[in-house]
Design an enzyme around this catalytic site. Structure first.
Site, PDB file in Angstrom:
ATOM      1  N   PHE B 119      65.427  20.225  -7.141  1.00 54.44           N
ATOM      2  CA  PHE B 119      65.754  19.545  -5.882  1.00 54.44           C
ATOM      3  C   PHE B 119      65.508  20.401  -4.692  1.00 54.44           C
ATOM      4  O   PHE B 119      65.602  21.854  -4.868  1.00 54.44           O
ATOM      5  CB  PHE B 119      66.958  19.055  -5.678  1.00 54.44           C
ATOM      6  CG  PHE B 119      67.030  17.351  -5.282  1.00 54.44           C
ATOM      7  CD1 PHE B 119      66.513  16.564  -6.340  1.00 54.44           C
ATOM      8  CD2 PHE B 119      67.134  16.902  -4.084  1.00 54.44           C
ATOM      9  CE1 PHE B 119      66.516  15.130  -6.211  1.00 54.44           C
ATOM     10  CE2 PHE B 119      67.048  15.616  -4.008  1.00 54.44           C
ATOM     11  CZ  PHE B 119      66.542  14.834  -4.864  1.00 54.44           C
ATOM     12  N   GLN B 240      70.085  14.660   9.907  1.00 56.06           N
ATOM     13  CA  GLN B 240      69.215  15.117   9.020  1.00 56.06           C
ATOM     14  C   GLN B 240      68.072  13.889   8.931  1.00 56.06           C
ATOM     15  O   GLN B 240      68.328  12.775   8.930  1.00 56.06           O
ATOM     16  CB  GLN B 240      69.627  15.081   7.425  1.00 56.06           C
ATOM     17  CG  GLN B 240      68.548  15.263   6.403  1.00 56.06           C
ATOM     18  CD  GLN B 240      69.259  15.722   5.185  1.00 56.06           C
ATOM     19  OE1 GLN B 240      69.311  15.093   4.109  1.00 56.06           O
ATOM     20  NE2 GLN B 240      69.017  17.194   4.998  1.00 56.06           N
ATOM     21  N   HIS B 242      65.125  13.029   6.820  1.00 57.42           N
ATOM     22  CA  HIS B 242      64.476  13.135   5.509  1.00 57.42           C
ATOM     23  C   HIS B 242      63.123  13.044   5.690  1.00 57.42           C
ATOM     24  O   HIS B 242      62.569  12.200   6.056  1.00 57.42           O
ATOM     25  CB  HIS B 242      65.130  11.952   4.510  1.00 57.42           C
ATOM     26  CG  HIS B 242      64.778  12.105   3.091  1.00 57.42           C
ATOM     27  ND1 HIS B 242      63.562  12.114   2.631  1.00 57.42           N
ATOM     28  CD2 HIS B 242      65.725  12.324   2.278  1.00 57.42           C
ATOM     29  CE1 HIS B 242      63.661  12.481   1.424  1.00 57.42           C
ATOM     30  NE2 HIS B 242      64.891  12.312   1.042  1.00 57.42           N
ATOM     31  N   LEU B 252      63.371   4.973   2.164  1.00 58.54           N
ATOM     32  CA  LEU B 252      63.673   6.096   1.347  1.00 58.54           C
ATOM     33  C   LEU B 252      62.679   6.397   0.105  1.00 58.54           C
ATOM     34  O   LEU B 252      62.691   5.669  -0.594  1.00 58.54           O
ATOM     35  CB  LEU B 252      65.101   6.474   1.017  1.00 58.54           C
ATOM     36  CG  LEU B 252      65.212   7.979   0.309  1.00 58.54           C
ATOM     37  CD1 LEU B 252      65.172   9.168   1.420  1.00 58.54           C
ATOM     38  CD2 LEU B 252      66.741   8.100  -0.077  1.00 58.54           C
ATOM     39  N   GLU B 255      63.587  12.831  -2.906  1.00 61.51           N
ATOM     40  CA  GLU B 255      63.140  14.122  -2.743  1.00 61.51           C
ATOM     41  C   GLU B 255      62.656  14.620  -4.353  1.00 61.51           C
ATOM     42  O   GLU B 255      61.838  15.506  -4.561  1.00 61.51           O
ATOM     43  CB  GLU B 255      64.008  15.219  -2.241  1.00 61.51           C
ATOM     44  CG  GLU B 255      63.776  16.480  -2.139  1.00 61.51           C
ATOM     45  CD  GLU B 255      64.856  17.421  -1.316  1.00 61.51           C
ATOM     46  OE1 GLU B 255      65.072  16.894  -0.128  1.00 61.51           O
ATOM     47  OE2 GLU B 255      65.316  18.196  -1.720  1.00 61.51           O
ATOM     48  N   ARG B 286      65.347  20.426   3.565  1.00 58.18           N
ATOM     49  CA  ARG B 286      64.863  19.308   4.347  1.00 58.18           C
ATOM     50  C   ARG B 286      64.363  19.408   5.492  1.00 58.18           C
ATOM     51  O   ARG B 286      63.374  18.827   6.373  1.00 58.18           O
ATOM     52  CB  ARG B 286      65.719  17.920   4.217  1.00 58.18           C
ATOM     53  CG  ARG B 286      66.004  17.388   2.886  1.00 58.18           C
ATOM     54  CD  ARG B 286      66.950  16.305   2.747  1.00 58.18           C
ATOM     55  NE  ARG B 286      66.769  15.677   1.445  1.00 58.18           N
ATOM     56  CZ  ARG B 286      67.569  14.859   0.823  1.00 58.18           C
ATOM     57  NH1 ARG B 286      68.618  14.407   1.714  1.00 58.18           N
ATOM     58  NH2 ARG B 286      67.732  14.433  -0.418  1.00 58.18           N
ATOM     59  N   HIS B 353      68.280  10.240   8.254  1.00 55.91           N
ATOM     60  CA  HIS B 353      68.746   9.759   6.830  1.00 55.91           C
ATOM     61  C   HIS B 353      70.067  10.285   6.811  1.00 55.91           C
ATOM     62  O   HIS B 353      70.893   9.307   6.380  1.00 55.91           O
ATOM     63  CB  HIS B 353      68.025  10.728   6.006  1.00 55.91           C
ATOM     64  CG  HIS B 353      68.346  10.624   4.457  1.00 55.91           C
ATOM     65  ND1 HIS B 353      68.289   9.398   3.792  1.00 55.91           N
ATOM     66  CD2 HIS B 353      68.868  11.513   3.781  1.00 55.91           C
ATOM     67  CE1 HIS B 353      68.774   9.572   2.631  1.00 55.91           C
ATOM     68  NE2 HIS B 353      68.963  10.551   2.322  1.00 55.91           N
ATOM     69  N   ARG B 398      71.877  19.573   5.581  1.00 55.45           N
ATOM     70  CA  ARG B 398      72.411  19.256   4.112  1.00 55.45           C
ATOM     71  C   ARG B 398      71.315  19.485   3.037  1.00 55.45           C
ATOM     72  O   ARG B 398      70.195  19.054   3.490  1.00 55.45           O
ATOM     73  CB  ARG B 398      73.072  17.853   4.028  1.00 55.45           C
ATOM     74  CG  ARG B 398      73.390  17.389   2.521  1.00 55.45           C
ATOM     75  CD  ARG B 398      74.215  15.909   2.665  1.00 55.45           C
ATOM     76  NE  ARG B 398      73.112  14.854   2.835  1.00 55.45           N
ATOM     77  CZ  ARG B 398      72.159  14.476   1.929  1.00 55.45           C
ATOM     78  NH1 ARG B 398      72.182  15.118   0.684  1.00 55.45           N
ATOM     79  NH2 ARG B 398      71.675  13.191   2.346  1.00 55.45           N
TER      80      ARG B 398
END
Lengths: 236, 594
Positions: B119, B240, B242, B252, B255, B286, B353, B398
């Site tokens: 990730f 954030q 995304h 969404l 990732e 991100r 996000h 994050r």
């Protein structure tokens, strides 16, 4: 897609002011970007803030916006507006008491879900690390654990309509099999005992409405068949 | 008017991941606990999390919590508190294994262990190369997790108040928190929940932006309630975006798609991330990926008729792998982009996000605020965990999979701390005389106001303002205008009118009350963003560019500090970042690159 007018016929009932429910004809102009029925409902609500329905994730994973759409249960957020014949007839999920407009009282539905003990039962002291499960054994849970508890299936099932207090219904039985199929669960006999009853499991007559309406493409009838097989195997 | 009072040991507001995790601690400790939720628990937004939860289990390759900690500090652009980050990363294995024991259907490796995938921003050996750390159940990890935790609560006999909306926090003159006022949505009845411990797990407020991956219910109710009760909000400028929301729809795309080998491409099919993050490429953090995408689009290399999105390509992957590991994404592609991702790339854009900031908490889950010179004085009786809280582990950005970890670790620690404080003798305190006055005044104003502002239009005005003035790239003058604009929207938000006056399931009233919470969050965000004159993590402004003196525009000398927005007078103060971990050496400041 372009701008277009869309016609609706919506079930309306506000217990605070209406003696009886009625169908309301209403139309709304949609933007090219409005693809889903939920987009249209959002537009309708901007016009008339009293139109009431549940909604949350708007992507088909939370299970809030189940309703009866042109006679068939489905999720508003996953239904393409332009696939629907107009006027689009929206009614609350059948067979459950209506609280207001498209909002039903789901108490009975969840009561049945809770009745199958929807949690893993394993009385061994938990190991320090994860319990091992082979990929093949894990595969058995596919098609079961993805249920979003939207109630499209149970409220399309004639057996559930007639006996919502006695028949667990497709959603609850799918959940029951999800735990029966889990190699980590130790309560197989207890779970089967819990379903061995003329109504709880055996009211399923394989009508398969549940399969037809499931917005996640799951197959409760198949899971119910597997529970019945387990009952038979246990008996011999 | 007399209002019913329900007395509990603890009241938890929110039944998403953090609330359910707290509830397990309290119920299993035998405390009388009420969990309030606007929606049936499994409909909470945790359900939409896809890619996984981080834990250095090392099931597929070597991994250590210290590496995870390093990645999280670096991901946070050093704004995360290192004591809280150590606490979280060290606890990860424990809370993930517990979930497995609750029955969570994790995918498995060939030897039967929990499956892990790479990730963004998660690396081995202190930033060397991507590591398989994200524990996943296909691309439905949040769904599997939320259901498993709800099920565990059913087993523990937790008492749920389903479809109840908390309205205001009850604080007495000494600042103790004594519970909440709440409304049963079905009947419109207002009730006081009087508790010895109050835990907020109300999630985020992504609906302040026009384009968001968030559910309709993510309206920052906990932040609004805290703000109205005079509790400051921390680091609200950090949101954030995304990288991969479906263009247009906002839904969404995990990732995990890039974790499984997906590649971002521009209009000339170029794998552009190689230019922005030569080492981690598509698996950079991100904020880095979102900015790269926005830059490609800004410079004319976007795709489509309006050149306003880029492509996420997985057509080179084995279709069997896609259908096994990413079946939900295949479905989303068909549903919301009209694209079969086995054959065609998905159109994606950076989409709001996650809220990195929130209600300031200690890593024990206790809420803290400045008092008598102590910047971190505990607010007695008040706890928070998950997205509504700011521990702070995410700092300025994050890492993916750290949100599910946050809600497990801090949901649990908030629950544990409440149990500890109650066992130590914390009692019910007397309710103030005016306990429900604020709530009743808000409701009655909504029901009686004529000629007020329309809820839908006010919300749109707020969302457009946030989108235009506080997006992926921020501009000094735009932020200034943004503050003025959002204060204008606030005036309207304080004068909302609803046509629907019914007591039965009045969603117009709910949406108006949510709007009153959203505007607190929007205002805190805009004011905090305008005030921070540097670039850091997800907060990047044109007047703080990359330079030799300030690499990436980050200015540690002046800005290595947390923002505290005071809702009382819209003022800003700051508190230091905790650079001291609990047991290990600090992760030293460094220029951030991937």
């Amino acid at each position: 897609m372009s701008k277009r007018m869309v016609q609706f016929s919506i079930y309306r009932y506000d217990p605070d002011k209406d003696d009886a429910p009625y169908m309301q004809d209403i139309s709304v102009e949609l933007e090219p970007t409005d693809r889903k029925l939920l987009d249209a409902l959002t537009k309708l609500k901007a016009k008339d803030d009293a139109i009431s329905y549940r909604r949350s994730c708007r992507e088909g994973v939370c299970g809030s916006d189940a309703m009866n759409i042109n006679g068939k249960n489905g999720l508003a957020c996953l239904t393409d507006i332009d696939s629907l014949k107009q006027p689009i007839v929206l009614r609350p999920l059948p067979g459950l008491p209506v609280i207001r407009d498209l909002i039903v009282d789901m108490t009975q539905f969840f009561k049945q879900y809770h009745s199958i003990k929807p949690y893993l039962i394993n009385n061994d002291p938990p190991p320090e690390r994860e319990r091992l499960q082979s990929p093949e054994d894990r595969e058995e849970l596919n098609g079961l654990y993805e249920c979003i508890l939207c109630a499209c299936c149970s409220t399309s099932c004639p057996s559930f309509w007639w006996n919502p207090d006695k028949f667990v219904g497709p959603a609850g039985l799918l959940a029951a099999y999800r735990f029966l199929a889990d190699t980590r669960d130790q309560a197989t006999n207890e779970r089967l005992d819990n379903l061995e009853d003329p109504y709880r499991l055996f009211r399923c007559h394989s009508i398969m409405n549940c399969v037809d309406v499931c917005p996640k493409g799951l197959n409760p009838t198949k899971a119910i068949g597997k529970i019945k097989d387990m009952m038979v195997r246990r008996a011999v | 008017m007399s209002i019913p009072v329900l007395k509990f040991d603890a009241v938890i507001v929110g039944a998403g991941g953090a609330g359910l995790r707290s509830a397990i601690q309290l119920s299993e400790a035998g405390l009388k606990t009420a969990v309030l939720s606007k929606v049936f628990p499994t409909r909470s937004h945790t359900v939409a999390a896809q890619g996984g939860v981080a834990a250095s289990l090392g099931n597929s390759e070597e991994d250590h919590w210290t590496w995870h900690m390093y990645d999280t500090v670096k991901g946070s652009d050093w704004l995360g508190d290192q004591d809280a980050i150590e606490f979280m990363c060290k606890k990860a294995n424990e809370v993930v294994v517990e979930l497995e024991h609750y029955g969570m259907p994790f995918d498995r490796t060939d030897n039967g262990k929990i499956y892990q995938r790479p990730f963004g921003g998660h690396m081995s050996n202190f930033g060397e190369k991507p590591v398989r750390r994200s524990c996943a159940a296909a691309d439905r990890t949040g769904h599997a997790m939320l259901h498993a935790m709800y099920q565990r609560n059913v087993k523990a006999n937790t008492q749920f108040f389903v479809e109840w909306m908390a309205l205001d926090l009850i604080r007495d003159e000494e600042g103790h928190v004594l519970g909440v006022t709440a409304m049963e949505m079905e009947t419109g009845q207002i009730v006081i929940f009087h508790a010895r411990a109050t835990i907020f797990a109300t999630g985020g407020a992504g609906r302040i932006f026009y384009s968001s991956t968030n559910a309709f219910i993510n309206t920052g109710d906990g932040l609004g309630m805290a703000a109205r009760a005079g509790i400051p909000l921390e680091d609200m400028e950090f949101w954030q975006f995304h990288p991969t929301g479906v263009a247009g729809a906002g839904v969404l795309i995990t990732e995990g798609v890039r974790g499984e080998g997906g590649i971002l491409r521009n209009s000339s099919k170029e794998r552009f991330m190689e230019r922005y993050a030569p080492n981690a490429k598509d698996l950079a953090s991100r904020d880095v990926v979102s900015r790269a995408m926005a830059t490609e689009i800004k410079e004319g290399r976007g795709c489509g008729v309006n050149k306003d999105y880029v492509l996420l390509d997985i057509t080179h992957l084995d279709p069997a792998t896609i259908m096994k590991r990413l079946p939900g994404i295949h479905e989303i592609g068909l549903q919301f982009a009209g694209v079969d991702c086995l054959k065609e790339p998905l159109p994606v854009v950076p989409t709001c996000h996650y809220q990195m900031g929130g209600i300031p908490t200690h890593y024990s889950g206790r809420v803290v605020m400045p008092k008598d010179g102590d910047m971190n004085s505990v607010v007695p009786g008040f706890y928070a965990g998950g997205e509504c809280a700011c521990a702070s582990v995410h700092g300025a950005n994050r890492l993916g999979t750290n949100s599910l970890l946050d809600l497990l670790v801090f949901g649990k620690s908030a629950g544990d701390s409440a149990v500890e404080d109650l066992k130590a003798g914390r009692a019910h305190r007397e309710l103030p005389k005016d306990v429900a006055d604020r709530t009743l005044a808000r409701i009655s104003a909504l029901d009686n106001r004529k000629g007020g502002a329309n809820v839908h239009e006010t919300r749109l005005a707020m969302q457009r303002t946030m989108q235009d003035h506080a997006g992926v790239f921020r501009f000094g003058d735009m932020l200034k205008q943004g503050v003025a604009k959002i204060l204008e929207v606030e005036k309207a938000a304080r004068q909302l009118e609803i046509k629907d006056k019914s007591m039965a399931w009045n969603t117009a009233r709910t949406e108006a009350l949510e709007m009153e919470n959203l505007i607190e969050v929007a205002k805190a965000t805009m004011v905090s963003a305008e005030a921070r004159k540097e670039s850091r993590g997800a907060h990047v402004r044109d007047d703080a560019p990359d330079s030799a003196e300030f690499p990436n525009g980050r200015n540690d000398k002046e800005w290595l500090k947390h923002t505290l927005f005071s809702p009382v007078d819209n003022s800003i103060s700051y508190k230091p970042v905790n650079m001291q971990p609990l047991t290990v050496e600090a992760v030293a400041l460094k220029t951030r690159s991937y």
